[in-house]
Design a protein around this motif. Structure first.
Motif, PDB file in Angstrom:
ATOM      1  N   VAL A  50       1.201  -1.373  -0.300  1.00 27.77           N
ATOM      2  CA  VAL A  50      -0.463  -0.648   0.431  1.00 27.77           C
ATOM      3  C   VAL A  50       0.802   1.245   0.089  1.00 27.77           C
ATOM      4  O   VAL A  50       1.293   1.507   1.017  1.00 27.77           O
ATOM      5  N   TYR A  60      -0.580   4.392  -0.890  1.00 30.22           N
ATOM      6  CA  TYR A  60      -1.501   6.155  -0.555  1.00 30.22           C
ATOM      7  C   TYR A  60      -2.660   5.385   0.716  1.00 30.22           C
ATOM      8  O   TYR A  60      -3.031   4.550  -0.807  1.00 30.22           O
ATOM      9  N   ASP A 113      -6.636   7.062   0.381  1.00 33.35           N
ATOM     10  CA  ASP A 113      -7.174   8.422   0.037  1.00 33.35           C
ATOM     11  C   ASP A 113      -8.060   8.312   1.350  1.00 33.35           C
ATOM     12  O   ASP A 113      -8.063   8.028   2.180  1.00 33.35           O
ATOM     13  N   ASN A 116      -9.556   3.974   1.004  1.00 29.97           N
ATOM     14  CA  ASN A 116      -9.256   3.188  -0.446  1.00 29.97           C
ATOM     15  C   ASN A 116      -7.607   3.597  -0.546  1.00 29.97           C
ATOM     16  O   ASN A 116      -6.734   4.428   0.140  1.00 29.97           O
ATOM     17  N   LEU A 146      -4.121   2.802  -2.357  1.00 32.73           N
ATOM     18  CA  LEU A 146      -3.474   2.909  -3.461  1.00 32.73           C
ATOM     19  C   LEU A 146      -2.655   1.865  -3.772  1.00 32.73           C
ATOM     20  O   LEU A 146      -1.868   2.012  -2.555  1.00 32.73           O
ATOM     21  N   THR A 147      -2.212   0.750  -4.105  1.00 30.54           N
ATOM     22  CA  THR A 147      -0.897  -0.230  -4.345  1.00 30.54           C
ATOM     23  C   THR A 147      -0.112   0.182  -5.498  1.00 30.54           C
ATOM     24  O   THR A 147       0.016   1.321  -5.992  1.00 30.54           O
ATOM     25  N   TRP A 206     -11.527  -5.103  -5.000  1.00 36.66           N
ATOM     26  CA  TRP A 206     -10.062  -4.986  -5.887  1.00 36.66           C
ATOM     27  C   TRP A 206      -9.816  -4.640  -7.426  1.00 36.66           C
ATOM     28  O   TRP A 206     -11.383  -4.570  -8.081  1.00 36.66           O
ATOM     29  N   ASN A 257      -7.511   1.447 -10.876  1.00 35.06           N
ATOM     30  CA  ASN A 257      -8.140   2.917 -10.514  1.00 35.06           C
ATOM     31  C   ASN A 257      -7.455   3.610 -11.873  1.00 35.06           C
ATOM     32  O   ASN A 257      -7.383   2.866 -12.787  1.00 35.06           O
ATOM     33  N   GLU A 263      -6.061  -0.848  -6.910  1.00 33.37           N
ATOM     34  CA  GLU A 263      -6.152  -0.051  -5.637  1.00 33.37           C
ATOM     35  C   GLU A 263      -8.033  -0.914  -5.124  1.00 33.37           C
ATOM     36  O   GLU A 263      -8.490  -1.990  -5.383  1.00 33.37           O
ATOM     37  N   ALA A 304     -10.361  -1.500  -2.518  1.00 34.94           N
ATOM     38  CA  ALA A 304     -11.558  -0.304  -1.542  1.00 34.94           C
ATOM     39  C   ALA A 304     -12.923  -1.038  -1.493  1.00 34.94           C
ATOM     40  O   ALA A 304     -13.157  -2.697  -0.964  1.00 34.94           O
TER      41      ALA A 304
END
Length: 245
Positions: free
Chosen positions: A163, A165, A167, A171, A173-174, A210, A213, A219, A221
């Protein structure tokens, strides 16, 4: 156009100072774009993969001022990178290196110039911002730079199965590019395992999944929920790809 990518925090005092420093050296009308000011704190590796994914949406000749710099004031180099028509200015700590590794054409320089007034703790404002401003005017100040064979700290161009980030929705982000992961694959992260869905509406409310994105990354979520909270995940947590790949 100068694009700003930092971990300074949008609500702290630093971004405003950065912009003032840029405007002192650029003509009126220069566009300053806030790419992100909540890059993972002290995390040049995660930031490097996020920057590499985001850059494709910006015009040729964009100058990225990228500062995630936990080693500010140390012996780490200050760098300029020209990669596939775009410029990048920032610390040579790996932050620019994924962009460099994936570029078809790249050149790099070490910034040898030092301003008369240089804060030990704010090279973004005093060192990187003037350099980014000069580059945005089409000026490559060769008397302030030494060309190098490559960046000193290189992370390579491979994907990062972590991972990178989170948000404000929660969610995840990878650092995995979605084009490299089969839609039949399942992702294992923390205590959870998730399958692919094309969009949020294809998953049930509260279901983790997943998807690819809008910047081409995998990503994770939850439909109408927070994947970070539901799965108990933080930046840096590993992601394992299972099943068909």
């Amino acid at each position: 156009m100068i694009a700003l990518f930092t971990d300074f925090g949008a609500d702290d005092i630093y971004v405003g100072q950065l912009k003032v420093a840029l405007l002192r050296h650029t003509p009126a009308g220069t566009s300053l774009i806030d790419v992100l000011h909540t890059a993972p704190n002290f995390g040049p590796r995660a930031g490097a993969h996020l920057l590499a994914a985001l850059r494709s949406w910006y015009l040729p000749d964009t100058v990225f001022l990228a500062v995630v710099d936990p080693g500010v004031g140390s012996e780490r180099d200050a760098a300029v990178l020209h990669a596939d028509g775009q410029w990048f200015v920032g610390p040579d700590n790996g932050l620019l290196s994924v962009v460099a590794a994936r570029a078809a054409r790249a050149r790099s320089w070490r910034i040898t110039w030092r301003p008369a007034m240089l804060s030990a703790s704010f090279h973004g404002r005093d060192l990187f911002a003037p350099m980014a401003a000069w580059l945005s005017r089409g000026d490559l100040p060769s008397d302030k730079l030494d060309e190098t064979a490559g960046l000193r700290v290189q992370l390579g161009g491979d994907d990062l199965a972590e991972v990178i980030y989170i948000d404000h929705y929660g969610n995840l982000l990878t650092g995995l590019r979605a084009a490299t992961v089969a839609r039949s694959a399942r992702l294992v992260i923390a205590a959870g395992e998730v399958a692919y869905a094309r969009v949020f509406a294809d998953a049930q409310v509260g279901q983790a999944f997943w998807y690819e994105n809008s910047i081409g990354l995998v990503e994770i979520a939850v439909n109408c929920g927070s994947a970070a909270a539901q799965l108990g995940v933080r930046v840096g947590d590993r992601v394992h790809v299972t099943g068909d790949q």
